[in-house]
Design a protein around this motif. Sequence first.
Motif, PDB file in Angstrom:
ATOM      1  N   LEU A  71       0.842  -1.192   0.000  1.00 26.23           N
ATOM      2  CA  LEU A  71       0.000   0.000   0.000  1.00 26.23           C
ATOM      3  C   LEU A  71       0.881   1.246   0.000  1.00 26.23           C
ATOM      4  CD1 LEU A  71      -2.758  -1.334   2.421  1.00 26.23           C
ATOM      5  CD2 LEU A  71      -2.828  -1.214  -0.071  1.00 26.23           C
ATOM      6  N   SER A  72       0.294   2.412   0.176  1.00 25.15           N
ATOM      7  CA  SER A  72       1.031   3.658  -0.043  1.00 25.15           C
ATOM      8  C   SER A  72       2.245   3.755   0.882  1.00 25.15           C
ATOM      9  CB  SER A  72       0.110   4.860   0.169  1.00 25.15           C
ATOM     10  OG  SER A  72      -0.354   4.926   1.497  1.00 25.15           O
ATOM     11  N   GLY A  73       3.330   4.261   0.325  1.00 25.36           N
ATOM     12  CA  GLY A  73       4.564   4.448   1.072  1.00 25.36           C
ATOM     13  C   GLY A  73       5.381   3.199   1.275  1.00 25.36           C
ATOM     14  N   ALA A  74       5.028   2.098   0.625  1.00 27.96           N
ATOM     15  CA  ALA A  74       5.687   0.818   0.898  1.00 27.96           C
ATOM     16  C   ALA A  74       7.147   0.780   0.446  1.00 27.96           C
ATOM     17  CB  ALA A  74       4.918  -0.323   0.239  1.00 27.96           C
ATOM     18  N   THR A  75       7.525   1.641  -0.500  1.00 23.93           N
ATOM     19  CA  THR A  75       8.885   1.589  -1.047  1.00 23.93           C
ATOM     20  C   THR A  75       9.945   1.750   0.042  1.00 23.93           C
ATOM     21  OG1 THR A  75       8.205   2.387  -3.212  1.00 23.93           O
ATOM     22  CG2 THR A  75      10.496   2.689  -2.644  1.00 23.93           C
ATOM     23  N   LEU A  76       9.709   2.622   1.014  1.00 24.44           N
ATOM     24  CA  LEU A  76      10.704   2.863   2.069  1.00 24.44           C
ATOM     25  C   LEU A  76      11.076   1.569   2.787  1.00 24.44           C
ATOM     26  CD1 LEU A  76       9.560   6.192   3.783  1.00 24.44           C
ATOM     27  CD2 LEU A  76      11.781   5.752   2.728  1.00 24.44           C
ATOM     28  N   ALA A  77      10.077   0.897   3.331  1.00 23.60           N
ATOM     29  CA  ALA A  77      10.344  -0.342   4.068  1.00 23.60           C
ATOM     30  C   ALA A  77      10.791  -1.454   3.135  1.00 23.60           C
ATOM     31  CB  ALA A  77       9.103  -0.769   4.849  1.00 23.60           C
ATOM     32  N   TRP A  78      10.241  -1.479   1.918  1.00 27.88           N
ATOM     33  CA  TRP A  78      10.600  -2.514   0.946  1.00 27.88           C
ATOM     34  C   TRP A  78      12.097  -2.474   0.639  1.00 27.88           C
ATOM     35  CZ3 TRP A  78       7.842  -6.545   0.061  1.00 27.88           C
ATOM     36  CH2 TRP A  78       8.007  -7.315  -1.078  1.00 27.88           C
ATOM     37  N   ASN A  79      12.670  -1.274   0.711  1.00 26.83           N
ATOM     38  CA  ASN A  79      14.109  -1.110   0.493  1.00 26.83           C
ATOM     39  C   ASN A  79      14.874  -0.987   1.804  1.00 26.83           C
ATOM     40  OD1 ASN A  79      13.973  -1.254  -2.315  1.00 26.83           O
ATOM     41  ND2 ASN A  79      13.457   0.913  -2.476  1.00 26.83           N
ATOM     42  N   ASN A  80      14.218  -1.452   2.901  1.00 22.35           N
ATOM     43  CA  ASN A  80      14.851  -1.574   4.213  1.00 22.35           C
ATOM     44  C   ASN A  80      15.171  -0.240   4.882  1.00 22.35           C
ATOM     45  OD1 ASN A  80      15.334  -3.707   6.005  1.00 22.35           O
ATOM     46  ND2 ASN A  80      17.539  -3.407   5.860  1.00 22.35           N
ATOM     47  N   ASN A  81      14.425   0.806   4.553  1.00 26.51           N
ATOM     48  CA  ASN A  81      14.535   2.060   5.284  1.00 26.51           C
ATOM     49  C   ASN A  81      13.546   2.010   6.432  1.00 26.51           C
ATOM     50  OD1 ASN A  81      16.428   3.521   3.533  1.00 26.51           O
ATOM     51  ND2 ASN A  81      14.785   3.299   2.019  1.00 26.51           N
ATOM     52  N   ILE A  82      14.043   2.056   7.652  1.00 21.55           N
ATOM     53  CA  ILE A  82      13.207   1.863   8.828  1.00 21.55           C
ATOM     54  C   ILE A  82      12.315   3.079   9.053  1.00 21.55           C
ATOM     55  CG2 ILE A  82      13.172   1.416  11.306  1.00 21.55           C
ATOM     56  CD1 ILE A  82      15.916   0.094  10.975  1.00 21.55           C
ATOM     57  N   PRO A  83      10.993   2.909   9.056  1.00 21.79           N
ATOM     58  CA  PRO A  83      10.102   4.051   9.289  1.00 21.79           C
ATOM     59  C   PRO A  83      10.105   4.471  10.752  1.00 21.79           C
ATOM     60  CG  PRO A  83       8.832   2.041   9.122  1.00 21.79           C
ATOM     61  CD  PRO A  83      10.264   1.673   8.839  1.00 21.79           C
ATOM     62  N   THR A  84       9.499   5.592  11.025  1.00 29.48           N
ATOM     63  CA  THR A  84       9.375   6.080  12.391  1.00 29.48           C
ATOM     64  C   THR A  84       8.600   5.059  13.222  1.00 29.48           C
ATOM     65  OG1 THR A  84       9.301   8.326  11.517  1.00 29.48           O
ATOM     66  CG2 THR A  84       8.573   8.007  13.807  1.00 29.48           C
ATOM     67  N   PRO A  85       9.062   4.760  14.456  1.00 27.03           N
ATOM     68  CA  PRO A  85       8.327   3.810  15.299  1.00 27.03           C
ATOM     69  C   PRO A  85       6.859   4.207  15.433  1.00 27.03           C
ATOM     70  CG  PRO A  85      10.450   4.339  16.281  1.00 27.03           C
ATOM     71  CD  PRO A  85      10.277   5.255  15.104  1.00 27.03           C
ATOM     72  N   GLY A  86       6.002   3.213  15.329  1.00 23.90           N
ATOM     73  CA  GLY A  86       4.568   3.459  15.436  1.00 23.90           C
ATOM     74  C   GLY A  86       3.900   3.850  14.137  1.00 23.90           C
ATOM     75  N   VAL A  87       4.693   3.969  13.053  1.00 26.43           N
ATOM     76  CA  VAL A  87       4.147   4.341  11.755  1.00 26.43           C
ATOM     77  C   VAL A  87       3.980   3.087  10.900  1.00 26.43           C
ATOM     78  CG1 VAL A  87       4.585   5.628   9.618  1.00 26.43           C
ATOM     79  CG2 VAL A  87       5.154   6.649  11.834  1.00 26.43           C
ATOM     80  N   GLU A  88       2.802   2.927  10.293  1.00 26.11           N
ATOM     81  CA  GLU A  88       2.576   1.787   9.402  1.00 26.11           C
ATOM     82  C   GLU A  88       3.470   1.923   8.181  1.00 26.11           C
ATOM     83  OE1 GLU A  88       1.053  -0.663  10.329  1.00 26.11           O
ATOM     84  OE2 GLU A  88      -0.461  -0.065  11.798  1.00 26.11           O
TER      85      GLU A  88
END
Length: 630
Positions: free
Chosen positions: A502-519
């Motif tokens: 879903l939206s914004g998935a590229t960050l995590a898909w490329n192993n960029n850790i999102p802000t804690p508590g953020v989907e």
Amino acid sequence: MEIRIILFAALFTLCSFSFGQVNRYDSEQVNSYIEPGIVRTIDTLQVKKRIEEGIKKYGKENINQVLVEMLYDDLKKMADKQAPNPMDVLYDKMIQDLSDEAQGKQNNAVEKYSKAFADSLMQKLYYEYNLCKRESKYKAFALNLISAAFCKSCITKDPNHIITAYNNVLLFRNYDIYNQIAIREYHKRNPFLHEYYIKYYNSLDSLNYSSNQDAYTRCCWELDVENFGRYPFIDKNPVPMFSDIKKCIPNSSTLIEFCDIYISGKKYMCAYVIKDKSVAPDIVVFNVSDSLKASIINTQDSKNINNLYESDQLYKTFIEPLLPYIQGEKLYIAPSSYISFVNFSAIKNGSERLSSKYRIARLFSGADLVGRNDSDPIKDAALFGNIKYNMTPNELAQESSRYVIMRSSERRNLSSLPNSLTEIKQISSILKLSKDLKVKTKYYLAKDASEALFKSFDGNSPELIHLATHGYYLDANDRFKHTYFKDNEYNSSMMLFNGLLLSGATLAWNNNIPTPGVEDGILTSEEIARMDLSETKLVVMSACCTALGDFNEIEGVFGLQRAFKQAGVQYQISTLWPVRDDVACSFMASYYRNYVKTKSIHKAYNLALVETQSVYSNPYYWAAFILLGN
């Protein structure tokens, strides 16, 4: 009732999946476990008291620390427990008893253990093992008992023995899903427990971004999560059995339930065939070549798929042996293991497809025939498409904060799906212009199509959810090569390795850790399975490979189909292999046009298959789409 055996050994040998044999049994202890009785349960008031004490010590803002303290307290109690697990002891005794029966030393072991599992042993198995260990234990108990019961029924040809064999398949295939449904219903009545159950799972999710957790710690987290979520007492087996299912089979209809069994150490595919007047199931054992099995599993090769569905291999192997036992024109088919990757409607015999001769309903299990069967038209819909996968961390955090949770993709930037916008607009227009249905439609595009929004449906979901996006499934060879999963080798859940983006998935898909508590935008099957989507009649996954997943011989495929079923969804449309963006758009427009005309989920699906086939003749394009549900 008849047993048709292609290949069978006169005396059966147990498959015996040993897992740390305990050579001495306490017969009194074993017998006490076989006898029905209430299992030990979690004390909800005690859990609440422990949490309140922890919050008082650490502060409400440090709830994760509270849960960690509880984790290690329980871990210490586990370490201090020296006695062998009673279910390990029972397993050894069961293997001995089943072996003795195979050698003629006793004659009721199969019936004794089958009845015990249906009465209370399944609950005890769930209590004694955490999630990490349970899979292997569950499989070991199931394969041995199912295979022993099958072989005994083939030898004696006693209808009662055949019914026992089939009931074992039903019990072990469905129990986990029914148990999770029971947990969900229990949580509805206990909001406090559900609140911390969700928080515990969120804490567990955060471990996915940590490379400092070993497998042991992961197992402990799972143990405590299940203690929060375990349904405290199921007073009877919740899974429908043969007698329940037979009553629900209409006239001129046949149920075909596939399953794997072991004979003399070798695995075979068989089917239990049931009609409304059946005294007991008929049994058919199939002779499946290794090359055909490999072709079925190879869902990435378009040439292989076209060859498979343009030849009569599938028909001759799986349909022809069933013909003497099929009654009427309606088939309910419940596939198992690798057979789950077959589109039965597309099977060819000569110039005909199977769907031209039979009306086919694909089920998760024959148990699906019992219970909910809501055929009323859909009243509201949520449509996801034209998703913005590339977002900054700040954009992702802002989108995630908008929602309160009340209750084939590759390793690179995710490509947009240009036809998905056309798809969503077409579907929205079709539904809105329908004078008869009057479907209240909302669509979520670009950054609005977020994981946080999807999870806000928990406990209050629309009747139709349509997702035009990327789907993913990573097999055992690829999953830990992928950036998102490379630090998760300690994660034992098969449901993590398939899902929707879903939206914004590229960050995590490329192993960029999102802000804690953020989907993070990666919606896994594991997360969906925790949700309550029981108000949703139909989920349509217009995405690649959404019917795929790891599978075992007992419970079938662990993936999005299982997740949505566990969450309470009645019908699902998913895909068996990668689908082209423009073909998916065309199929979906056809499906919804036909749904508006027929007001039938099944009729609309069959018509959409025919219409799509007339435009895209190769099975690779149209046979990927399958419908699951009664």
